[in-house]
Design a protein around this motif. Structure first.
Motif, PDB file in Angstrom:
ATOM      1  N   SER A 321       0.843  -1.199   0.000  1.00 17.14           N
ATOM      2  CA  SER A 321       0.000   0.000   0.000  1.00 17.14           C
ATOM      3  C   SER A 321       0.877   1.248   0.000  1.00 17.14           C
ATOM      4  CB  SER A 321      -0.892  -0.053   1.247  1.00 17.14           C
ATOM      5  OG  SER A 321      -1.496   1.169   1.445  1.00 17.14           O
ATOM      6  N   THR A 322       1.456   1.531  -1.178  1.00 16.02           N
ATOM      7  CA  THR A 322       2.429   2.630  -1.238  1.00 16.02           C
ATOM      8  C   THR A 322       1.917   3.801  -2.077  1.00 16.02           C
ATOM      9  OG1 THR A 322       3.492   1.539  -3.095  1.00 16.02           O
ATOM     10  CG2 THR A 322       4.441   1.109  -0.927  1.00 16.02           C
ATOM     11  N   GLY A 323       0.620   4.055  -1.997  1.00 12.70           N
ATOM     12  CA  GLY A 323       0.101   5.247  -2.666  1.00 12.70           C
ATOM     13  C   GLY A 323      -0.503   4.966  -4.022  1.00 12.70           C
ATOM     14  N   LEU A 324      -0.659   6.037  -4.800  1.00 14.30           N
ATOM     15  CA  LEU A 324      -1.457   5.964  -6.020  1.00 14.30           C
ATOM     16  C   LEU A 324      -0.628   6.087  -7.290  1.00 14.30           C
ATOM     17  CD1 LEU A 324      -4.385   8.298  -4.913  1.00 14.30           C
ATOM     18  CD2 LEU A 324      -4.262   5.807  -4.783  1.00 14.30           C
ATOM     19  N   ALA A 325      -1.049   5.323  -8.293  1.00 10.78           N
ATOM     20  CA  ALA A 325      -0.477   5.442  -9.636  1.00 10.78           C
ATOM     21  C   ALA A 325      -1.589   5.937 -10.558  1.00 10.78           C
ATOM     22  CB  ALA A 325       0.015   4.071 -10.104  1.00 10.78           C
ATOM     23  N   GLN A 331      -3.942   8.625 -18.383  1.00 15.31           N
ATOM     24  CA  GLN A 331      -2.595   8.724 -18.976  1.00 15.31           C
ATOM     25  C   GLN A 331      -2.644   8.732 -20.501  1.00 15.31           C
ATOM     26  OE1 GLN A 331      -0.577   5.481 -17.004  1.00 15.31           O
ATOM     27  NE2 GLN A 331       1.225   6.774 -16.800  1.00 15.31           N
ATOM     28  N   SER A 332      -3.650   7.992 -21.039  1.00 15.28           N
ATOM     29  CA  SER A 332      -3.665   7.805 -22.494  1.00 15.28           C
ATOM     30  C   SER A 332      -4.268   8.990 -23.252  1.00 15.28           C
ATOM     31  CB  SER A 332      -4.465   6.543 -22.830  1.00 15.28           C
ATOM     32  OG  SER A 332      -5.834   6.789 -22.576  1.00 15.28           O
ATOM     33  N   ILE A 333      -4.944   9.913 -22.565  1.00 17.98           N
ATOM     34  CA  ILE A 333      -5.622  10.982 -23.307  1.00 17.98           C
ATOM     35  C   ILE A 333      -4.654  12.139 -23.557  1.00 17.98           C
ATOM     36  CG2 ILE A 333      -7.695  12.412 -23.409  1.00 17.98           C
ATOM     37  CD1 ILE A 333      -8.810  10.772 -21.102  1.00 17.98           C
ATOM     38  N   SER A 334      -4.438  12.429 -24.820  1.00 18.28           N
ATOM     39  CA  SER A 334      -3.457  13.487 -25.119  1.00 18.28           C
ATOM     40  C   SER A 334      -4.121  14.857 -25.252  1.00 18.28           C
ATOM     41  CB  SER A 334      -2.709  13.143 -26.396  1.00 18.28           C
ATOM     42  OG  SER A 334      -3.645  12.960 -27.428  1.00 18.28           O
ATOM     43  N   GLU A 335      -5.474  14.896 -25.411  1.00 16.23           N
ATOM     44  CA  GLU A 335      -6.138  16.199 -25.643  1.00 16.23           C
ATOM     45  C   GLU A 335      -6.340  16.999 -24.365  1.00 16.23           C
ATOM     46  OE1 GLU A 335      -7.314  13.225 -26.551  1.00 16.23           O
ATOM     47  OE2 GLU A 335      -8.621  13.353 -28.299  1.00 16.23           O
ATOM     48  N   ILE A 336      -5.910  16.448 -23.224  1.00 16.31           N
ATOM     49  CA  ILE A 336      -6.171  17.152 -21.973  1.00 16.31           C
ATOM     50  C   ILE A 336      -4.872  17.558 -21.278  1.00 16.31           C
ATOM     51  CG2 ILE A 336      -8.419  16.211 -21.323  1.00 16.31           C
ATOM     52  CD1 ILE A 336      -6.781  14.013 -19.865  1.00 16.31           C
ATOM     53  N   ASN A 337      -5.020  18.507 -20.366  1.00 18.90           N
ATOM     54  CA  ASN A 337      -3.879  18.915 -19.553  1.00 18.90           C
ATOM     55  C   ASN A 337      -3.720  17.947 -18.402  1.00 18.90           C
ATOM     56  OD1 ASN A 337      -2.261  21.095 -20.144  1.00 18.90           O
ATOM     57  ND2 ASN A 337      -3.934  22.541 -19.779  1.00 18.90           N
ATOM     58  N   LYS A 338      -2.493  17.528 -18.162  1.00 15.28           N
ATOM     59  CA  LYS A 338      -2.254  16.586 -17.061  1.00 15.28           C
ATOM     60  C   LYS A 338      -1.195  17.133 -16.126  1.00 15.28           C
ATOM     61  CE  LYS A 338      -2.141  13.390 -20.197  1.00 15.28           C
ATOM     62  NZ  LYS A 338      -1.863  12.232 -21.001  1.00 15.28           N
ATOM     63  N   ASP A 339      -1.333  16.791 -14.862  1.00 15.57           N
ATOM     64  CA  ASP A 339      -0.300  17.131 -13.900  1.00 15.57           C
ATOM     65  C   ASP A 339       0.943  16.313 -14.271  1.00 15.57           C
ATOM     66  OD1 ASP A 339       1.223  16.503 -11.376  1.00 15.57           O
ATOM     67  OD2 ASP A 339      -0.108  18.080 -10.657  1.00 15.57           O
ATOM     68  N   GLN A 340       2.061  16.983 -14.473  1.00 14.66           N
ATOM     69  CA  GLN A 340       3.257  16.277 -14.955  1.00 14.66           C
ATOM     70  C   GLN A 340       3.715  15.170 -13.996  1.00 14.66           C
ATOM     71  OE1 GLN A 340       4.509  16.581 -17.866  1.00 14.66           O
ATOM     72  NE2 GLN A 340       3.139  18.230 -18.423  1.00 14.66           N
ATOM     73  N   ARG A 341       3.537  15.441 -12.695  1.00 17.64           N
ATOM     74  CA  ARG A 341       4.083  14.512 -11.708  1.00 17.64           C
ATOM     75  C   ARG A 341       3.175  13.298 -11.476  1.00 17.64           C
ATOM     76  NH1 ARG A 341       4.796  14.701  -6.229  1.00 17.64           N
ATOM     77  NH2 ARG A 341       3.073  16.175  -6.139  1.00 17.64           N
ATOM     78  N   THR A 342       1.862  13.576 -11.384  1.00 24.13           N
ATOM     79  CA  THR A 342       0.952  12.492 -10.992  1.00 24.13           C
ATOM     80  C   THR A 342       0.071  11.995 -12.141  1.00 24.13           C
ATOM     81  OG1 THR A 342      -0.692  14.117 -10.360  1.00 24.13           O
ATOM     82  CG2 THR A 342       0.758  13.317  -8.619  1.00 24.13           C
ATOM     83  N   ALA A 370      -8.569  10.981  -9.697  1.00 26.43           N
ATOM     84  CA  ALA A 370      -8.077  11.159 -11.075  1.00 26.43           C
ATOM     85  C   ALA A 370      -7.918  12.631 -11.427  1.00 26.43           C
ATOM     86  CB  ALA A 370      -9.045  10.504 -12.054  1.00 26.43           C
ATOM     87  N   ALA A 371      -8.305  13.530 -10.534  1.00 22.60           N
ATOM     88  CA  ALA A 371      -8.339  14.948 -10.911  1.00 22.60           C
ATOM     89  C   ALA A 371      -7.691  15.839  -9.860  1.00 22.60           C
ATOM     90  CB  ALA A 371      -9.796  15.376 -11.112  1.00 22.60           C
ATOM     91  N   LYS A 372      -7.323  17.000 -10.303  1.00 22.04           N
ATOM     92  CA  LYS A 372      -6.667  17.952  -9.411  1.00 22.04           C
ATOM     93  C   LYS A 372      -7.077  19.352  -9.821  1.00 22.04           C
ATOM     94  CE  LYS A 372      -2.593  16.616  -7.672  1.00 22.04           C
ATOM     95  NZ  LYS A 372      -1.241  16.159  -7.791  1.00 22.04           N
ATOM     96  N   ILE A 373      -7.449  20.212  -8.870  1.00 19.96           N
ATOM     97  CA  ILE A 373      -7.716  21.613  -9.228  1.00 19.96           C
ATOM     98  C   ILE A 373      -6.364  22.312  -9.238  1.00 19.96           C
ATOM     99  CG2 ILE A 373      -8.948  23.717  -8.575  1.00 19.96           C
ATOM    100  CD1 ILE A 373     -10.874  21.988  -6.974  1.00 19.96           C
ATOM    101  N   GLU A 374      -6.090  22.989 -10.340  1.00 19.78           N
ATOM    102  CA  GLU A 374      -4.761  23.573 -10.517  1.00 19.78           C
ATOM    103  C   GLU A 374      -4.393  24.520  -9.370  1.00 19.78           C
ATOM    104  OE1 GLU A 374      -4.347  25.398 -14.294  1.00 19.78           O
ATOM    105  OE2 GLU A 374      -2.254  24.790 -14.436  1.00 19.78           O
TER     106      GLU A 374
END
Ligand code: FAD
Length: 483
Positions: A321-325, A331-342, A370-374
């Motif tokens: 139980s070492t956190g989230l991947a 990961q596969s969607i290229s049309e969206i903005n993603k947090d570089q780290r997570t 799956a989401a993060k508010i910038e």
């Protein structure tokens, strides 16, 4: 208000009326929808995922005004805080789940994976998550948009007008070889079932006259990697099991059993207040739970792991139980903005997904792990996912009535809780200023822990089942049978 409604109110209403009298057989992207009773006259809302975020939206959204479809590989919701208890038999598995089918046929539900999102055409490519079926080539699928892949696997398309992405995250393994094959995770009720089975199996194997004492000790070495709240709570629940029911039924073996908690960091429970961490460490030391910090697991094999600082460590059960991947869909969607780290989706404060061009998509929201508010980084917890889900319910129920949508999302921290064994817990709300009870440990925190999770249980059924099983297992002991 949608532009069409603002500009052509009459035409829009007429259109709505015309749609309402269309025969009730509804088609989702060509697939005749046989599982919903809602006429295809409303906007299509598709929810991806039935976890803390998705299930909350499913529960609260106005199903009379939205044409709701939920797509999730599970046809249930996992009440994750109770999984550690289920894994050792303190609670029964059904206490930690809520069925998606509670809302059908009013909503459409597919037990399926969403593999791809086509944002331009507003449609989703899905693959059944049920066991593969050998299709009869002479019969036709009931809808037109079913595709058959090279190996005969079939996928289907689902259209949406509005989309909620709540697909959560996966378990992190840091690519340590052998973890996926030989360790147990604790993310789903199926994992809890597998862990419970393995604990009982370890005791039954160790009990065989054919075993040597060394083999017994190895089998009864229970290891947990990851000193976050999940790892700590599982260690605590396991301690309770070993010192009550196992001690009663396998007294000699229970004395041989060991619980070891490993973490790569210099301390466990990194997100908790220092005093509460100290309290947990002291409690664990008294209970005989060994904490090994600054330890790096290099690889795992069947029944043993290799730690850089110690070498080979045999085990009967390893819980990882070492956190989230990141979720592969995200990961596969290229049309969206993603947090570089997570690799989680970036949203604005209204939870709309920010696309690669930097603009928020008004038809797509993302919530939960799956989401993060910038502008507002928040922890990946059920509390955050649930509050975002509630916020979206309000928003969607206003949108559908053409009313103003609520203000930006605001998180209210109700604190963090963790069970530490022997009817003790810790409660930390020190991050919120001016609160009456900001830190607590021991029995009072344990009472808070139990009442919080009892209050949070979603259905009347579980509001009855959870305290009933707590009580029954306290009186009669946990279930030690293995099927
Ligand atoms: P999840 O609840 O993980 O749900 C994701 C959903 O998406 C699932 O139904 C999944 O099957 C589905 N899905 C995945 N991929 C796809 C796809 N491609 N297509 C369609 N559906 C998909 N948090 C707390 O605040 N307090 C606690 O006490 C606490 N205890 C926890 C105990 C355990 C054992 C665990 C594992 C977690 C705990 N958490 C706790 C964390 C909390 O459970 C998560 O933060 C929360 O589940 C996140 O909600 P979510 O909706 O984003 O994701």
């Amino acid at each position: 208000r949608t532009p069409s409604r603002l500009l052509f109110p009459l035409a829009h209403d007429r259109c709505q009326l015309a749609r309402a009298v269309v025969p009730t057989a509804r088609r989702i992207d060509g697939i005749r929808n046989f599982s919903s009773s809602v006429p295809r006259s409303h906007q299509r809302l598709v929810i991806l995922g039935s976890g803390w975020g998705g299930y909350e939206v499913l529960r609260g959204v106005d199903k009379k005004r939205w044409d709701v479809t939920v797509i999730s590989p599970n046809n249930y919701f996992n009440f994750t805080p109770l999984l550690a208890g289920c894994a050792v038999g303190t609670l029964e598995f059904r206490c930690a789940v809520e069925p998606v089918r509670r809302f059908t046929p009013q909503v459409t539900a597919y037990q399926a994976w969403c593999d791809h999102i086509d944002f331009k055409q507003k449609r989703l490519l899905c693959a059944p998550a049920t066991a593969p079926i050998a299709h009869d080539a002479s019969t036709k699928p009931s809808g037109g948009d079913v595709e058959t892949g090279a190996k005969g696997a079939q996928t289907f398309w689902v259209n949406y007008d509005k989309l909620v992405i709540a697909v959560g995250a996966y378990s992190q393994t840091f690519n340590v070889p052998g973890v996926k094959e030989h360790a147990h995770f604790l993310k789903d009720v199926k994992d809890a079932r597998a862990i419970r089975g393995r604990i009982v199996e370890c005791f039954e194997q160790a009990n065989q006259p054919t075993m040597s004492d060394v083999e017994r000790r190895n089998l009864l070495n229970f290891c947990i990697v990851g000193g976050g709240p999940t790892g700590v709570e599982f260690a605590a629940e396991l301690y309770d099991l070993l010192h009550t029911d196992m001690a009663e039924h396998y007294p000699a073996l229970a004395r041989m059993a060991r619980i070891n908690l490993y973490d790569v960091a210099p301390s466990i429970l990194g997100s908790f207040d220092k005093n509460l961490v100290e309290y947990t460490e002291k409690t664990f030391a008294r209970e005989g739970i060994n904490i090994w910090t600054s330890r790096t697991v290099e690889r795992v094999e069947d029944g043993k792991m290799f730690i850089k600082e110690e070498g080979e460590v045999p085990f009967g059960l390893l819980v990882w139980s070492t956190g989230l991947a990141p979720n592969p869909l995200v990961q596969s969607i290229s049309e969206i903005n993603k947090d570089q780290r997570t690799s989680s989706l970036i949203t604005d404060e209204h939870l709309n997904v920010v696309m690669a061009d930097g603009f928020a998509n008004p038809d797509v929201w993302a919530i939960g792990d799956a989401a993060k508010i910038e502008s507002q980084p928040l922890p990946a917890t059920a509390q955050v996912a649930n509050q975002k889900g509630k916020y979206l319910v309000k928003k969607l129920n206003k949108i559908v009535k053409d009313q103003d949508s609520p203000k930006p999302f605001e998180f209210h921290n109700f604190g963090s809780l963790a069970y530490v064994g022997d009817w003790k817990a810790i409660y930390d709300r020190s991050a919120s200023e001016g609160t009456f009870l900001s830190k607590e440990s021991g029995r009072l925190a344990w009472l808070l822990w139990r009442s919080a999770y009892f209050t949070m249980t979603l259905s009347l059924r579980n509001k009855i089942l959870v305290p009933t099983y707590w009580f029954l297992n306290w009186i009669f002991g946990r279930d030690l049978t293995r099927f």
